[in-house]
Design a protein around this motif. Sequence first.
Motif, PDB file in Angstrom:
ATOM      1  N   ASN A  87       0.905  -1.154  -0.031  1.00 57.96           N
ATOM      2  CA  ASN A  87       0.175  -0.135  -0.045  1.00 57.96           C
ATOM      3  C   ASN A  87       0.865   1.160   0.053  1.00 57.96           C
ATOM      4  O   ASN A  87       0.402   2.410  -0.541  1.00 57.96           O
ATOM      5  N   ARG A  88       1.897   1.186   0.818  1.00 63.35           N
ATOM      6  CA  ARG A  88       2.921   2.560   0.755  1.00 63.35           C
ATOM      7  C   ARG A  88       3.392   2.813  -0.556  1.00 63.35           C
ATOM      8  O   ARG A  88       3.711   3.771  -0.785  1.00 63.35           O
ATOM      9  N   ILE A  89       3.615   1.821  -1.476  1.00 60.95           N
ATOM     10  CA  ILE A  89       4.302   1.917  -2.687  1.00 60.95           C
ATOM     11  C   ILE A  89       3.248   2.827  -3.612  1.00 60.95           C
ATOM     12  O   ILE A  89       3.521   3.703  -4.415  1.00 60.95           O
ATOM     13  N   GLU A  90       1.957   2.712  -3.246  1.00 63.71           N
ATOM     14  CA  GLU A  90       0.763   3.436  -3.835  1.00 63.71           C
ATOM     15  C   GLU A  90       0.415   4.678  -3.051  1.00 63.71           C
ATOM     16  O   GLU A  90      -0.723   5.482  -3.481  1.00 63.71           O
ATOM     17  N   GLN A 125      -9.296   1.600   4.758  1.00 62.13           N
ATOM     18  CA  GLN A 125     -10.360   0.789   4.334  1.00 62.13           C
ATOM     19  C   GLN A 125      -9.429  -0.243   3.093  1.00 62.13           C
ATOM     20  O   GLN A 125      -9.770  -1.166   2.998  1.00 62.13           O
ATOM     21  N   GLU A 126      -8.688   0.662   2.237  1.00 59.33           N
ATOM     22  CA  GLU A 126      -8.064  -0.180   1.562  1.00 59.33           C
ATOM     23  C   GLU A 126      -7.037  -1.071   2.022  1.00 59.33           C
ATOM     24  O   GLU A 126      -6.673  -2.223   1.539  1.00 59.33           O
ATOM     25  N   ILE A 127      -6.367  -0.771   3.151  1.00 53.71           N
ATOM     26  CA  ILE A 127      -5.380  -1.533   3.807  1.00 53.71           C
ATOM     27  C   ILE A 127      -6.167  -2.755   4.323  1.00 53.71           C
ATOM     28  O   ILE A 127      -5.505  -3.832   4.362  1.00 53.71           O
ATOM     29  N   ALA A 128      -7.290  -2.497   4.893  1.00 49.11           N
ATOM     30  CA  ALA A 128      -7.944  -3.684   5.425  1.00 49.11           C
ATOM     31  C   ALA A 128      -8.312  -4.608   4.120  1.00 49.11           C
ATOM     32  O   ALA A 128      -8.338  -5.823   4.401  1.00 49.11           O
ATOM     33  N   GLY A 129      -8.771  -4.010   3.030  1.00 51.25           N
ATOM     34  CA  GLY A 129      -8.885  -4.834   1.968  1.00 51.25           C
ATOM     35  C   GLY A 129      -7.852  -5.932   1.394  1.00 51.25           C
ATOM     36  O   GLY A 129      -8.003  -6.926   1.279  1.00 51.25           O
TER      37      GLY A 129
END
Length: 350
Positions: A59-62, A87-91
């Motif tokens: 996720n950090r890359i994005e 929310q995206e991290i949880a997904g």
Amino acid sequence: MKAFDYDTLNHLRMSNEVIKKLTTIYQLRGETSSYAIDYHEELEKLVAVAKIQSTDASNRIEGIYTSDSRLKKIMTDKVHPHDRSEQEIAGYRDVLALIHENSQYMPINTNTVLAMHKMLFKYTGDNWGGKFKDINNQIIAQYADGHQEIRITPPEAFITPELIEQLCQRYNLAFEKADISPLLLSAAFVFDFVSIHPFRDGNGRMSRLLMLLTLYRSGFEVGKYISLEKIIEDSKGSYYEALAASSQGWKENQNDYLPFIDYYLGIIVSAYRELIDRIGIFHNRRPLSAEQMIIKTLQQQLKPLARAELVELIPRYSETTIQRCLRKLKREGTIKAVGSGRYVKYVIKN
């Protein structure tokens, strides 16, 4: 019309470096094949660390992140995500867990790709999660110095479903024929997936999840114990360079997969070597003290590490013990602090 030559990978010419890396990976897989039995307890600790690192790094890359404390709570499902990033991290956490636990039931096909993408965005409320893009997009490379470049303009949205269907079919046929190493096929599949860029958002994260899935299904499970995503994040510049080099001529079916394959195999070699190093730390003949393990870990990583990173890399000792030893080593002049406050990291003092 874009085609996928998975019989020859566009007449791929293997370099000596790629051949060496392939040989090394198979050797390292053999060397670690008994770990699941011999070091079960230690590997379980590594799995927990790798899940956190993979979710964080990918996720950090994005440009998606949260605090370390919130991340750990999200990973253990102890809190509800309170913003878009969480929310995206949880997904990502959920898709990663699905692959770890059910990869053998996840064929490489369109349905699997769409289901993974839907799960990736299930907490955001977006109605396009699990659906191919309906607008055209571009692939933007973001470099360490902050500048961005358009790497390639992907195929138009209307042809995306057909391209993903063909990509999966060609991959599966080549995988069954087994004329080409599954490692090369995995690399080519991930590269072509990114180049198609089939979704509005999440393409990079999906490519890294598909990397893990195709490696699992090929019998290479090192990504369960060592975060492939973190190794990619740490070499992000080389990642974008490899993508750019292999993109030339992609739409005309004349691209050279070799630069990306070379990078891709390097990631896997690094992961296996890190796994062996980590097991070696667990089972040193004479157990190392916390101070010795901190020094050894800093020497192996060859870069400054935050306290939280050291805690993850040295699960044998508690965070309190690591913190106490860092103060002692700093006081003695063995290590030095880089940065300050919440961003402080530690490195061996020359």
